[in-house]
Design a protein around this motif. Structure first.
Motif, PDB file in Angstrom:
ATOM      1  N   GLN A 139       6.388  -2.735  31.575  1.00 51.56           N
ATOM      2  CA  GLN A 139       5.621  -3.173  30.412  1.00 51.56           C
ATOM      3  C   GLN A 139       4.145  -2.810  30.570  1.00 51.56           C
ATOM      4  OE1 GLN A 139       6.732  -7.320  30.645  1.00 51.56           O
ATOM      5  NE2 GLN A 139       8.187  -7.134  28.937  1.00 51.56           N
ATOM      6  N   ASP A 240      10.845   3.071  25.870  1.00 51.10           N
ATOM      7  CA  ASP A 240      11.292   1.782  26.387  1.00 51.10           C
ATOM      8  C   ASP A 240      10.138   0.979  26.959  1.00 51.10           C
ATOM      9  OD1 ASP A 240      11.284   3.844  28.502  1.00 51.10           O
ATOM     10  OD2 ASP A 240      11.942   2.192  29.804  1.00 51.10           O
ATOM     11  N   SER A 244       9.122  -2.511  25.285  1.00 46.28           N
ATOM     12  CA  SER A 244       9.216  -3.671  26.166  1.00 46.28           C
ATOM     13  C   SER A 244       7.889  -4.423  26.214  1.00 46.28           C
ATOM     14  CB  SER A 244       9.623  -3.223  27.576  1.00 46.28           C
ATOM     15  OG  SER A 244       9.710  -4.335  28.449  1.00 46.28           O
TER      16      SER A 244
END
Length: 302
Positions: A139, A240, A244
């Motif tokens: 993240q 992703d 995220s």
């Protein structure tokens, strides 16, 4: 440097041409001359006032950020976490094809990161201790990609140019309105010399109204650049990672965001609630759900 000088020159010329065209089309040049206003001089004055503050802020933006947040610049990593952060920024900067920015950490419970600096080759990326402790590394990589895309896109310079343009219009038009108000209030006074109280009242009030309208324009553009920065992060860090990060921010915001008030204007990935109605027009960031949806659409299209 040469590109920035070129952009500044072109922007100034464009503003001058546009304002001159508007004055000519509305036949304001004769009226201004009759009112004792040297409008070419007023144009130059408006440009100087409009752009000088914006470019001074840009020039000292890194220094201001470091002072406001007491940022500790990572020169020599002291921990494994600092080494990972520095290496991650270096890797993402290479993918974004920009110079390695300064990297720093500041102490705050707020989950936040921002990029600032006068140019793509002289930038700063700072992250909060709250972000490092409450997000996983994937993240964080998405957040860093977002900030480095801001640098790569030249958003700091573009925002400065836009702010300078709207400032120029506010300064120029507020004085035109001041002249109009003063002329209306003193239309029966043939012996009046110079500007009266009506000019200053009209100028002051119109600066407030025009300044708010200008803020709508700047905020709208700021929201658009956030979508572009999200897409850029998906490109250099992976979709992703950015998705995220956004979902993580959304989950954290549901529990009530922690806000660091030291210098909110410098934040570029801050969470400050969900403004609605009129306030949403002044929001510099789109709602998280809109950013997530936009990134999901981009992922499907790819």
């Amino acid at each position: 440097m040469m590109k920035r000088i070129f952009l500044l020159t072109v922007t100034n010329v464009a503003v001058l041409v546009l304002l001159t065209a508007v004055i000519s089309l509305l036949h304001l040049d004769r009226w201004l001359t009759a009112a004792g206003i040297n409008y070419p001089l007023l144009l130059v004055f408006s440009l100087v006032v409009g752009f000088s503050g914006s470019f001074i802020s840009l020039a000292i933006s890194k220094w201001m950020a470091k002072m406001a947040y007491q940022i500790q610049i990572i020169d020599s990593p002291q921990t494994e976490g600092e080494e990972w952060l520095l290496n991650t920024v270096r890797s993402l900067a290479a993918r974004a094809r920009i110079a390695m920015p300064e990297v720093g950490i500041y102490q705050s419970p707020e989950v936040n990161a921002f990029a600032t600096g006068p140019s793509r080759s002289n930038a700063l990326v700072a992250v909060s201790s709250g972000l490092l402790s409450q997000m996983n590394r994937r993240q964080i990589e998405g957040v860093l990609g977002h900030e480095l895309t801001h640098v790569s896109n030249g958003d700091m310079v573009t925002m400065t140019l836009l702010q300078g343009v709207v400032n120029t219009f506010v300064v120029f038009l507020s004085r035109i309105i001041g002249v109009a108000v003063d002329s209306f209030l003193n239309r029966d006074n043939d012996e009046r010399r110079g500007m009266g109280m009506g000019f200053f009242i009209g100028m002051f009030l119109s600066e407030i109204v025009l300044g708010i309208l200008a803020s709508f324009i700047v905020a709208w553009y700021s929201r658009q650049r956030e979508f572009r920065a999200d897409a850029g992060s998906a490109h250099i860090a992976g979709p992703d990672a950015m998705l995220s990060a956004l979902r993580g921010l959304q989950a954290l915001s549901e529990g009530g965001p922690v806000i660091d008030e030291r210098s909110a204007s410098l934040n570029t990935l801050k969470i400050n609630g969900k403004p609605s109605g009129f306030l949403s027009l002044l929001a510099t960031h789109p709602p998280l759900e809109e950013r997530i949806a936009a990134l999901e659409r981009l992922q499907v299209a790819a």
